[in-house]
Design a protein around this motif. Structure first.
Motif, mmCIF file in Angstrom:
data_model
loop_
_atom_site.group_PDB
_atom_site.id
_atom_site.type_symbol
_atom_site.label_atom_id
_atom_site.label_comp_id
_atom_site.label_asym_id
_atom_site.label_seq_id
_atom_site.Cartn_x
_atom_site.Cartn_y
_atom_site.Cartn_z
ATOM 1 N N CYS A 164 0.849 -1.199 0.000
ATOM 2 C CA CYS A 164 0.000 0.000 0.000
ATOM 3 C C CYS A 164 0.882 1.245 0.000
ATOM 4 O O CYS A 164 2.021 1.206 0.459
ATOM 5 N N PRO A 165 0.381 2.367 -0.528
ATOM 6 C CA PRO A 165 1.177 3.607 -0.517
ATOM 7 C C PRO A 165 1.401 4.091 0.908
ATOM 8 O O PRO A 165 0.534 3.963 1.762
ATOM 9 N N PRO A 184 -3.100 6.493 7.340
ATOM 10 C CA PRO A 184 -3.309 6.056 5.951
ATOM 11 C C PRO A 184 -4.458 6.818 5.296
ATOM 12 O O PRO A 184 -5.547 6.921 5.857
ATOM 13 N N ALA A 185 -4.187 7.348 4.103
ATOM 14 C CA ALA A 185 -5.223 8.093 3.387
ATOM 15 C C ALA A 185 -6.247 7.161 2.756
ATOM 16 O O ALA A 185 -7.360 7.582 2.453
ATOM 17 N N THR A 186 -5.878 5.921 2.530
ATOM 18 C CA THR A 186 -6.797 4.954 1.930
ATOM 19 C C THR A 186 -6.867 3.704 2.798
ATOM 20 O O THR A 186 -5.872 3.296 3.409
ATOM 21 N N ASP A 205 1.876 7.126 3.530
ATOM 22 C CA ASP A 205 1.517 8.536 3.699
ATOM 23 C C ASP A 205 2.433 9.098 4.768
ATOM 24 O O ASP A 205 2.530 8.544 5.874
ATOM 25 N N ASP A 228 -3.449 4.161 11.993
ATOM 26 C CA ASP A 228 -2.060 4.178 11.522
ATOM 27 C C ASP A 228 -1.797 2.904 10.725
ATOM 28 O O ASP A 228 -2.689 2.063 10.551
ATOM 29 N N THR A 235 6.323 9.889 -1.879
ATOM 30 C CA THR A 235 5.012 9.282 -1.682
ATOM 31 C C THR A 235 3.982 9.819 -2.662
ATOM 32 O O THR A 235 2.896 9.260 -2.785
ATOM 33 N N ARG A 239 1.136 7.377 -4.262
ATOM 34 C CA ARG A 239 -0.282 7.711 -4.044
ATOM 35 C C ARG A 239 -1.010 7.907 -5.358
ATOM 36 O O ARG A 239 -2.187 7.548 -5.495
ATOM 37 N N THR A 260 5.352 8.831 9.548
ATOM 38 C CA THR A 260 4.134 8.446 8.860
ATOM 39 C C THR A 260 2.950 9.298 9.307
ATOM 40 O O THR A 260 2.895 9.794 10.437
ATOM 41 N N ALA A 261 1.990 9.437 8.390
ATOM 42 C CA ALA A 261 0.702 10.067 8.692
ATOM 43 C C ALA A 261 -0.354 8.956 8.650
ATOM 44 O O ALA A 261 -0.088 7.864 8.142
#
Length: 442
Positions: free
Chosen positions: A51-52, A63-65, A54, A116, A161, A165, A60-61
């Motif tokens: 997975c991408p 996960p956007a997805t 973020d 996360d 990233t 993404r 890390t941030a």
């Protein structure tokens, strides 16, 4: 625990490593290897989550997805039957590298999403390995293998990233050429650098002997500080400082390219020319053509009139075997007063920026990042009318076929204008439908 800066500063990744997951970071993707699963025949196999990533700077941030892809096969239950609601054929199947291309995707979204990457990875792990452990209770993904990451070995200071993404990592890899040269760091050259700095060319060589002054700052990308202006830096040293915070491989040359040193361009993968007219420019163009070095020459020709600033910009491309048009039709002027409409002193930042961006788009077409229907070698944008003219391309039928630059036979739209037009229409229809349904359109 880890030699990875990103893992050390990201508690969720560090926790995955502590649990023993085989973690890798490849081209901006998080890869978790050695995941046991059951195949169609009810046998244990091993695959990878993908997975991408973020990021927020160096950590890390969330996960956007919620989507997770799987590499290696399609996980089944302990009898080899599909797992209810696990595989979703509608999700995008990412690719971090040819050997890390997804075979299927999952779309499990808990209420509120994943906090996360630890929660995301462990959630999907539980869904996949439960079937494998029903076949063999001893299998698990906790191999405690050393972390593998390309974060410290690539061109960029921090992980790209954006490409992962956007799902364009594979296309972006086509831009990883050895040596790109920019001759001239005025307004257009600086904006060319701004675009190229985000692409993975291994080295960017900058040539310009001038110094960076206040008037340069008002046509330059970004915002120069007062300290920069007072430092008395050359243009190449200033831009090297600015862009080295993001990427490696910028090589400043505080000299102009002349007949004496033009040989330094002969090992270039590609050359951008953004310099004034003059005898040196003629020498450079002739040398590049004679030695088969691909290049793009840019020109900005603006003048002040009663109704405002008017004029045009030019993008002229030469590639091995496709350069006759330049001399035959005198597309590049070399001396002021001799058809030098692109050599006035009046320049404006946004015109420099659009000139640079058209040049970069043409360059990326040549490297097959962008689909290329027209294969144009000369583009003129008329500021006062807004017209964009392409010449010496497919429409002109001046050079039938595409004898330069590799052709992507796997892209159905390539070389098929009707197919590309229909593709664009489909995208537009999807956007309209999303807007009608209240969704967001990028």
């Amino acid at each position: 625990m880890s030699g990875s800066r990103l893992v050390r500063s990201s508690p969720d990744l560090a926790r995955l490593v502590q649990d023993g997951f085989a973690l890798r970071i490849v081209n901006g993707f998080l890869v978790i290897g050695d995941i046991p699963y059951v195949d169609d025949a009810g046998q244990i196999q091993w695959g990878h989550f993908l997975c991408p990533l973020d990021l927020a700077g160096t950590t890390t941030a969330p996960p956007a997805t919620h989507v997770m892809c799987f590499v290696g096969g399609v996980p089944r239950d302990h009898n080899g039957n599909p797992i209810k609601d696990l595989v979703n054929d509608g999700v995008e199947k990412w690719s971090a590298a040819p050997e890390l291309t997804a075979t299927c995707g999952f779309s499990q979204k808990p209420e509120g999403g994943y906090r996360d990457f630890y929660e995301k990875v462990t959630y999907y792990t539980a869904m996949v390995i439960s079937s494998a452990q029903a076949v063999d209770p001893d299998v698990h993904p906790y191999t405690f293998k050393p972390i593998q990451t390309d974060e410290d070995d690539g061109v960029f200071i921090y992980v790209d990233t954006f490409s992962s993404r956007a799902g364009i990592t594979e296309l972006n890899d086509r831009l990883a050429v050895e040596k790109v040269v920019i001759v001239g760091l005025g307004g257009t050259g600086a904006h060319i650098l701004d675009g190229l700095a985000k692409a993975p060319a291994l080295t960017l060589h900058l040539y310009d002997a001038d110094f960076f002054h206040s008037h340069n700052a008002f046509r330059a990308p970004g915002a120069a500080t007062l300290e920069h202006l007072e430092a008395g830096l050359t243009k190449v040293d200033y831009y090297t400082q600015v862009y080295s915070v993001m990427r490696r491989g910028i090589v400043p040359h505080a000299v102009n390219v002349t007949a004496d040193n033009v040989v330094e361009l002969l090992d270039a993968s590609f050359v951008f020319l953004a310099l004034d007219t003059g005898q040196d420019k003629e020498v450079i163009v002739e040398t590049l053509i004679e030695n088969g070095i691909p290049f793009i020459d840019t020109g900005v020709g603006l003048s002040k009139h009663a109704n405002g600033v008017a004029g045009q910009i030019r993008i002229t491309t030469s590639t091995p075997g496709r350069s006759d048009h330049i001399a035959r039709d005198e597309l590049i002027s070399y001396f002021a007063g001799q058809d030098a409409e692109y050599d006035t002193n009046l320049q404006v930042g946004e015109i420099n920026a659009i000139t640079a961006n058209l040049a970069i788009i043409r360059y990326k077409k040549w490297l097959r990042f962008y689909a290329d229907v027209e294969d144009e070698r000369h583009t003129v944008f008329v500021v006062n009318s807004g017209d964009l003219h392409h010449r010496y391309g497919t429409s002109d039928n001046a050079h039938p076929g595409r004898e330069t630059g590799p052709v992507d036979e796997g892209l159905d739209m390539d070389g098929d204008p009707d197919g590309l037009v229909e593709h664009v229409r489909k995208v537009e229809r999807v956007q309209v439908e999303a807007e009608d349904s209240g969704g967001q359109v990028a």
